[in-house]
Write an enzyme that holds these catalytic residues in place. Structure first.
Site, PDB file in Angstrom:
ATOM      1  N   CYS A   7      -2.181  -1.450 -10.348  1.00 11.28           N
ATOM      2  CA  CYS A   7      -2.440  -0.071  -9.927  1.00 11.28           C
ATOM      3  C   CYS A   7      -3.021   0.740 -11.079  1.00 11.28           C
ATOM      4  O   CYS A   7      -2.465   0.743 -12.181  1.00 11.28           O
ATOM      5  CB  CYS A   7      -1.150   0.569  -9.434  1.00 11.28           C
ATOM      6  SG  CYS A   7      -1.379   2.258  -8.834  1.00 11.28           S
TER       7      CYS A   7
ATOM      8  N   ASN B 224      -7.222 -11.111  -3.185  1.00 12.95           N
ATOM      9  CA  ASN B 224      -7.101  -9.771  -2.617  1.00 12.95           C
ATOM     10  C   ASN B 224      -8.304  -8.951  -3.060  1.00 12.95           C
ATOM     11  O   ASN B 224      -8.880  -9.190  -4.108  1.00 12.95           O
ATOM     12  CB  ASN B 224      -5.786  -9.131  -3.112  1.00 12.95           C
ATOM     13  CG  ASN B 224      -5.662  -7.668  -2.732  1.00 12.95           C
ATOM     14  OD1 ASN B 224      -5.459  -6.811  -3.584  1.00 12.95           O
ATOM     15  ND2 ASN B 224      -5.783  -7.361  -1.460  1.00 12.95           N
TER      16      ASN B 224
ATOM     17  N   MET C 199       0.851  -1.196   0.000  1.00 13.25           N
ATOM     18  CA  MET C 199       0.000   0.000   0.000  1.00 13.25           C
ATOM     19  C   MET C 199       0.884   1.242   0.000  1.00 13.25           C
ATOM     20  O   MET C 199       1.687   1.447   0.921  1.00 13.25           O
ATOM     21  CB  MET C 199      -0.937  -0.012   1.212  1.00 13.25           C
ATOM     22  CG  MET C 199      -2.006  -1.089   1.141  1.00 13.25           C
ATOM     23  SD  MET C 199      -3.081  -1.147   2.609  1.00 13.25           S
ATOM     24  CE  MET C 199      -2.045  -2.072   3.757  1.00 13.25           C
ATOM     25  N   MET C 200       0.732   2.047  -1.043  1.00 15.28           N
ATOM     26  CA  MET C 200       1.550   3.252  -1.186  1.00 15.28           C
ATOM     27  C   MET C 200       1.374   4.176   0.010  1.00 15.28           C
ATOM     28  O   MET C 200       0.246   4.408   0.482  1.00 15.28           O
ATOM     29  CB  MET C 200       1.168   3.989  -2.470  1.00 15.28           C
ATOM     30  CG  MET C 200       1.591   3.261  -3.748  1.00 15.28           C
ATOM     31  SD  MET C 200       3.374   3.089  -3.899  1.00 15.28           S
ATOM     32  CE  MET C 200       3.874   4.805  -4.087  1.00 15.28           C
TER      33      MET C 200
ATOM     34  N   ARG D  19      -6.476  -2.487   3.283  1.00 14.91           N
ATOM     35  CA  ARG D  19      -6.844  -1.420   4.204  1.00 14.91           C
ATOM     36  C   ARG D  19      -7.479  -1.910   5.491  1.00 14.91           C
ATOM     37  O   ARG D  19      -7.361  -1.262   6.536  1.00 14.91           O
ATOM     38  CB  ARG D  19      -7.725  -0.396   3.482  1.00 14.91           C
ATOM     39  CG  ARG D  19      -6.856   0.573   2.706  1.00 14.91           C
ATOM     40  CD  ARG D  19      -7.450   1.105   1.442  1.00 14.91           C
ATOM     41  NE  ARG D  19      -6.470   1.974   0.803  1.00 14.91           N
ATOM     42  CZ  ARG D  19      -5.434   1.529   0.062  1.00 14.91           C
ATOM     43  NH1 ARG D  19      -5.270   0.242  -0.137  1.00 14.91           N
ATOM     44  NH2 ARG D  19      -4.583   2.378  -0.475  1.00 14.91           N
TER      45      ARG D  19
ATOM     46  N   GLY E  98     -11.253  -6.202  -0.891  1.00 11.82           N
ATOM     47  CA  GLY E  98     -12.491  -6.169  -0.122  1.00 11.82           C
ATOM     48  C   GLY E  98     -12.580  -7.113   1.055  1.00 11.82           C
ATOM     49  O   GLY E  98     -13.650  -7.228   1.668  1.00 11.82           O
TER      50      GLY E  98
ATOM     51  N   GLN F  83       7.654  -5.029  -3.908  1.00 12.13           N
ATOM     52  CA  GLN F  83       6.837  -4.860  -5.109  1.00 12.13           C
ATOM     53  C   GLN F  83       7.458  -3.798  -6.008  1.00 12.13           C
ATOM     54  O   GLN F  83       7.732  -2.681  -5.583  1.00 12.13           O
ATOM     55  CB  GLN F  83       5.396  -4.459  -4.790  1.00 12.13           C
ATOM     56  CG  GLN F  83       4.557  -4.478  -6.075  1.00 12.13           C
ATOM     57  CD  GLN F  83       3.119  -4.050  -5.888  1.00 12.13           C
ATOM     58  OE1 GLN F  83       2.857  -2.900  -5.572  1.00 12.13           O
ATOM     59  NE2 GLN F  83       2.195  -4.975  -6.096  1.00 12.13           N
TER      60      GLN F  83
END
EC number: 1.3.1.91
Length: 354
Positions: free
Chosen positions: A117, A233, A35-36, A256, A235, A87
């Site tokens: 992305c 991956n 996650m950026m 998240r 949700g 990554q």
């Protein structure tokens, strides 16, 4: 020797050792998504304390940044993080090969190529989700990376994270064709964010929420290609959902949900691998050596505490915990004592002055 010649040599020379084609099967049952701006080394050290068995991923780093940028910062990693994957973003096979070799040399346990992305910046650089439409180019990049890491003393697997398609591509055969083309190049593990990416009209945030989830496609991929490792991956927001996916795939990757409710990671690790649930405060206190080491290096406390704000998500005292850290971590001289104050504020009888 010119850099281009060095890269070409690494790609064409016979491998001294064969790189592993897949990560260890146990380590991929539970993982935390790249996650950026979030999954930096401080975040990963915290997540490792919560989930000793999970596989962790770095933020996406462009191959050019790995080659020409500040590697000490971009590839920072604490030994406690293993197993941890790097990554990469990019589409030029020679540059991906060089970056993969550098990343593996820094100790990462896996090199993962981002093909999912959807941001405008990523599209402008011809990488990320738009690569779903260029399976031959992805296969070329994967083959180059595998060849590059295969000559190392400690070779590592090369994997791909992708979507189901882009925009209105809803063709199963096209998705499976992408996977088959890349698998033929040597990739044996695919992390499938089980929704399409919309390249126009949706923000990256909307792209994580608006396109409908189709887990059945990822499950079908595992059924039809049982020799591949397939990670689900997208949700996944609860322990029950994550565990249910393991009936259909090799692993569940949380994004998240793991960041905003990190104790969920701990509950999942215990559910999947055994052990006893530990109190939040005990887990957080194990972070103290890392915090104090980072402070000694000049890292501001706020850079670390931002990753722990969700530890008391939906718990009594959670708001007070976040408030103490948010208001105090940016102040000069903020140290571990602030975290103790935040923990004290979670007690029923405590006030913010505790």
């Amino acid at each position: 020797m010119p850099a281009s010649a060095t890269i070409a040599s690494a790609m064409t020379a016979p491998a001294q050792t064969s790189p592993p084609t897949t990560p260890d099967a146990t380590s991929i049952r539970l993982s935390v998504a790249p996650m950026m701006d979030w999954t930096d080394t401080d975040c990963r050290v915290f997540h490792r304390l919560l989930a000793p068995h999970a596989r962790l991923y770095s933020e996406m780093v462009h191959a050019n940044a790995v080659i020409h940028g500040d590697r000490a910062k971009l590839l920072a990693m604490d030994p406690s993080e293993h197993p941890v994957a790097l990554q990469l973003g990019g589409s030029e096979p020679a540059l991906l090969a060089q970056a993969a070799r550098i990343g593996a040399g820094y100790g990462f346990d896996e090199i993962n190529l981002n093909c999912g992305c959807p941001s405008d910046r990523v599209q402008a650089g011809r990488f990320g989700a738009c690569l779903m439409r260029e399976p031959a180019l992805v296969a070329e990049g994967v083959a180059a990376m595998i060849a590059a890491v295969g000559t190392l003393e400690r070779p590592v697997p090369v994997t791909v994270k992708c979507r189901l398609g882009v925009d209105d591509d809803h063709d199963w055969d096209r998705f499976r064709g992408f996977v088959d083309t890349v698998a033929d190049a040597g990739c044996r593990m695919f992390v499938v964010h089980a929704r399409n990416a919309w390249l126009k009209g949706l923000s990256p945030k909307e792209n994580r929420e608006v396109p409908p989830l189709r887990y059945d496609w990822a499950w079908r991929l595992k059924r039809e290609r049982p020799d591949l490792q397939v990670i689900i991956n997208g949700g996944i927001a609860s322990l029950e959902e994550a565990v249910a996916h393991l009936d259909h795939a090799d692993g569940a990757m949380l994004g998240r949900a793991a960041y905003h409710d990190p104790y969920l990671l701990h509950r999942l690790d215990v559910a999947l691998f055994g052990g006893a649930l530990r109190p939040r405060q005990a887990l957080l206190r194990e972070l103290r050596p890392h915090v104090e080491a980072q402070l000694a290096r000049g890292v501001p406390l706020r850079h670390i505490t931002r990753h722990v704000l969700g530890l008391y998500h939906a718990q009594p005292g959670g708001r007070a915990f976040r408030q103490v850290l948010s208001e105090g971590a940016h102040r000069p001289g903020a140290d571990w004592s602030l975290i103790e104050r935040a923990l004290a504020a979670t007690r029923p009888s405590a006030g913010l002055a505790a």
